[in-house]
Write an enzyme that holds these catalytic residues in place. Structure first.
Site, PDB file in Angstrom:
ATOM      1  N   THR A 123       0.809  -1.227   0.000  1.00 58.05           N
ATOM      2  CA  THR A 123       0.000   0.000   0.000  1.00 58.05           C
ATOM      3  C   THR A 123       0.840   1.274   0.000  1.00 58.05           C
ATOM      4  OG1 THR A 123      -1.424   1.323   1.445  1.00 58.05           O
ATOM      5  CG2 THR A 123      -0.165  -0.377   2.521  1.00 58.05           C
TER       6      THR A 123
ATOM      7  N   GLU B  93       0.306   3.642   1.776  1.00 60.54           N
ATOM      8  CA  GLU B  93       0.429   4.090   3.172  1.00 60.54           C
ATOM      9  C   GLU B  93       1.847   3.858   3.694  1.00 60.54           C
ATOM     10  OE1 GLU B  93      -1.797   5.414   5.536  1.00 60.54           O
ATOM     11  OE2 GLU B  93      -3.381   5.684   4.066  1.00 60.54           O
TER      12      GLU B  93
ATOM     13  N   TYR C 126      -1.006   0.095  10.795  1.00 59.89           N
ATOM     14  CA  TYR C 126      -1.379  -0.552   9.524  1.00 59.89           C
ATOM     15  C   TYR C 126      -0.203  -0.497   8.544  1.00 59.89           C
ATOM     16  CZ  TYR C 126      -3.444  -0.971   4.842  1.00 59.89           C
ATOM     17  OH  TYR C 126      -3.698  -1.338   3.540  1.00 59.89           O
TER      18      TYR C 126
ATOM     19  N   LYS D 176       2.139  -3.567   7.018  1.00 65.30           N
ATOM     20  CA  LYS D 176       2.220  -3.809   5.573  1.00 65.30           C
ATOM     21  C   LYS D 176       3.674  -3.768   5.081  1.00 65.30           C
ATOM     22  CE  LYS D 176      -1.948  -4.436   3.913  1.00 65.30           C
ATOM     23  NZ  LYS D 176      -2.302  -5.485   2.962  1.00 65.30           N
TER      24      LYS D 176
HETATM   25  P1  NAP Z   1     -11.092  -4.950   2.642  1.00 69.61           P
HETATM   26  O1  NAP Z   1     -12.325  -4.585   1.893  1.00 69.61           O
HETATM   27  O2  NAP Z   1     -10.924  -4.424   4.012  1.00 69.61           O
HETATM   28  O3  NAP Z   1     -11.007  -6.548   2.671  1.00 69.61           O
HETATM   29  C1  NAP Z   1     -10.086  -7.193   3.492  1.00 69.61           C
HETATM   30  C2  NAP Z   1     -10.487  -8.647   3.609  1.00 69.61           C
HETATM   31  O4  NAP Z   1      -9.555  -9.280   4.487  1.00 69.61           O
HETATM   32  C3  NAP Z   1     -11.867  -8.881   4.194  1.00 69.61           C
HETATM   33  O5  NAP Z   1     -12.569  -9.740   3.329  1.00 69.61           O
HETATM   34  C4  NAP Z   1     -11.591  -9.565   5.508  1.00 69.61           C
HETATM   35  O6  NAP Z   1     -12.471 -10.598   5.816  1.00 69.61           O
HETATM   36  C5  NAP Z   1     -10.258 -10.222   5.251  1.00 69.61           C
HETATM   37  N1  NAP Z   1      -9.592 -10.536   6.518  1.00 69.61           N
HETATM   38  C6  NAP Z   1      -9.354  -9.697   7.557  1.00 69.61           C
HETATM   39  N2  NAP Z   1      -8.766 -10.368   8.556  1.00 69.61           N
HETATM   40  C7  NAP Z   1      -8.643 -11.649   8.157  1.00 69.61           C
HETATM   41  C8  NAP Z   1      -8.128 -12.818   8.757  1.00 69.61           C
HETATM   42  N3  NAP Z   1      -7.617 -12.804  10.010  1.00 69.61           N
HETATM   43  N4  NAP Z   1      -8.146 -13.964   8.055  1.00 69.61           N
HETATM   44  C9  NAP Z   1      -8.676 -14.002   6.821  1.00 69.61           C
HETATM   45  N5  NAP Z   1      -9.197 -12.939   6.189  1.00 69.61           N
HETATM   46  C10 NAP Z   1      -9.175 -11.756   6.856  1.00 69.61           C
HETATM   47  O7  NAP Z   1      -9.811  -4.509   1.810  1.00 69.61           O
HETATM   48  P2  NAP Z   1      -9.709  -4.146   0.240  1.00 69.61           P
HETATM   49  O8  NAP Z   1     -10.042  -2.704   0.075  1.00 69.61           O
HETATM   50  O9  NAP Z   1     -10.384  -5.182  -0.553  1.00 69.61           O
HETATM   51  O10 NAP Z   1      -8.136  -4.245   0.032  1.00 69.61           O
HETATM   52  C11 NAP Z   1      -7.523  -5.480  -0.302  1.00 69.61           C
HETATM   53  C12 NAP Z   1      -6.093  -5.467   0.180  1.00 69.61           C
HETATM   54  O11 NAP Z   1      -5.395  -4.399  -0.443  1.00 69.61           O
HETATM   55  C13 NAP Z   1      -5.935  -5.254   1.672  1.00 69.61           C
HETATM   56  O12 NAP Z   1      -4.828  -6.025   2.085  1.00 69.61           O
HETATM   57  C14 NAP Z   1      -5.608  -3.780   1.806  1.00 69.61           C
HETATM   58  O13 NAP Z   1      -4.861  -3.523   2.963  1.00 69.61           O
HETATM   59  C15 NAP Z   1      -4.804  -3.559   0.539  1.00 69.61           C
HETATM   60  N6  NAP Z   1      -4.867  -2.221  -0.005  1.00 69.61           N
HETATM   61  C16 NAP Z   1      -6.070  -1.629  -0.225  1.00 69.61           C
HETATM   62  C17 NAP Z   1      -6.120  -0.360  -0.779  1.00 69.61           C
HETATM   63  C18 NAP Z   1      -7.437   0.307  -1.066  1.00 69.61           C
HETATM   64  O14 NAP Z   1      -7.443   1.516  -1.331  1.00 69.61           O
HETATM   65  N7  NAP Z   1      -8.534  -0.411  -1.074  1.00 69.61           N
HETATM   66  C19 NAP Z   1      -4.936   0.309  -1.116  1.00 69.61           C
HETATM   67  C20 NAP Z   1      -3.720  -0.357  -0.910  1.00 69.61           C
HETATM   68  C21 NAP Z   1      -3.685  -1.617  -0.367  1.00 69.61           C
HETATM   69  P3  NAP Z   1     -13.867 -10.368   6.537  1.00 69.61           P
HETATM   70  O15 NAP Z   1     -14.786  -9.986   5.417  1.00 69.61           O
HETATM   71  O16 NAP Z   1     -14.091 -11.695   7.101  1.00 69.61           O
HETATM   72  O17 NAP Z   1     -13.681  -9.271   7.537  1.00 69.61           O
END
Ligand code: NAP
Length: 325
Positions: free
Chosen positions: A126, A128, A151, A155
């Protein structure tokens, strides 16, 4: 034979968009889900693919479950999207954030190393991780990291762990350093979705204010559907590498509010927005603005959806959802 992909974080925002892309490309898709009393498949439902994914139960904090999953699925590609991904919550739950986002990745990499060593591994890194670090206002793959939250620190651990498994064991481990990306299925606590949901409610007469922290922070916002294409392309390369994925445009939260209220025909929006110190971060990130030239050159990737279109797409989806209710 179909390629087999494992996606962790399948129920989040990016998981469903990525699963849809992989299914379109004829993959067999497995999604890791945690044990819940009532698992929430609404994001997969939104994209119409709930019954096309194979679900497998596990948890990023439970190493044995990850070993079992890798042994059972024997994936060709692993996309690690699971995370406690909300920066604000990472201050309140720093330990659990580290266990999921940092140690969980170590467990997963070890499982792959031992039971599917030729699998390609994508780590959801990320912007971040840069904190306020930049060169001439931009972040590139060479910009030094300076994480400003639990966070971001968790990461960064995972980012380096992926690189170290590549360098130490010759595994295909790649990082996508993704800047903020949004969609109609973005988590409701994130500022963009909080705004589009709030504006939709105000338009429909269901609410009369939105409470926000800092309106001056700037972010480089893209569309999740475009960004998952980059994830896939990163794993289709001959050599593993790390890539910035961004639009190259930056906008403030104020700009986002302006575009959102404008779209629903409300000009004087300031009276609806209340500043609330509870939503300020302990350590603010002032501006993220990514230079994704390497991805554009090597992956032939570029974002398709522009800022204004993204805002409109999210508002329209929220109005539709709330109108149904
Ligand atoms: P998100 O909507 O928060 O989804 C994260 C997923 O991780 C959720 O489905 C959650 O499951 C699952 N999770 C959390 N804890 C877990 C555990 N202990 N074991 C198994 N699964 C677990 O995030 P996103 O926006 O799709 O982003 C995807 C990834 O990209 C993340 O790693 C995020 O940090 C990274 N990222 C996102 C952005 C952005 O702008 N969106 C930017 C840079 C990086 P539950 O549904 O069960 O809670």
């Amino acid at each position: 034979m179909k390629k087999v992909a494992l996606i962790t974080g399948i129920l989040g925002q990016d998981g469903p968009y990525l699963a849809k892309l992989l299914l379109k490309n004829n993959y067999e898709v497995y999604g890791l889900i945690r044990r819940y009393t009532n698992p929430n498949f609404s994001n997969l439902d939104y994209l119409g693919i709930t019954d096309k994914v194979n679900y497998i139960s596990g948890d990023m904090t439970d190493e044995a479950s990850l070993i079992n999953i890798i042994k059972t699925v024997r994936p060709d590609e692993v996309y690690n999207l699971a995370a406690q991904s909300f920066v604000g919550a990472s201050w309140d739950q720093a330990k659990v954030t580290s266990e999921i986002n940092a140690h969980g990745v170590l467990y997963l990499l070890n499982a792959i190393k031992n039971f599917a060593p030729s699998a390609k591994f994508y780590q959801a890194s990320t912007s971040e991780m840069f904190g306020n670090s930049h060169k001439n206002g931009l972040q590139t793959e060479e910009t030094p990291f300076h994480p400003r939250s639990p966070y971001a620190i968790s990461k960064l651990y995972a980012y380096w762990m992926a690189i170290n498994f590549k360098e130490s064991y010759g595994m295909f481990c790649a990082n996508g350093i993704l800047f903020n990306h949004e969609s109609p299925i973005r988590g409701i606590e994130f500022v963009t979705r909080k705004i589009t949901d709030g504006v939709a409610r105000i338009k429909l007469g269901l609410a009369n204010e939105i409470r926000l922290g800092n309106l001056d922070s700037k972010r480089d916002w893209g569309f999740a559907g475009d960004y998952v294409e980059a994830m896939w392309l990163i794993l289709q390369q001959k050599e593993p590498d790390n890539y910035i994925i961004s639009t190259g445009e930056t906008h403030s939260i104020r700009d986002f509010l302006d575009a959102a209220f404008n779209h629903v025909g409300i000009k004087n929006w300031k009276k609806y927005v209340k500043l609330d110190p509870r939503f300020k971060r302990p350590a603010e990130l002032f501006a993220l603005h990514g230079k994704s030239d390497k991805a554009r050159r090597k992956l032939n990737w570029k974002p398709k959806i522009k800022f204004e279109k993204l805002v409109k797409m999210m508002i329209d989806a929220d109005i539709k959802r709330l109108s149904k209710k």
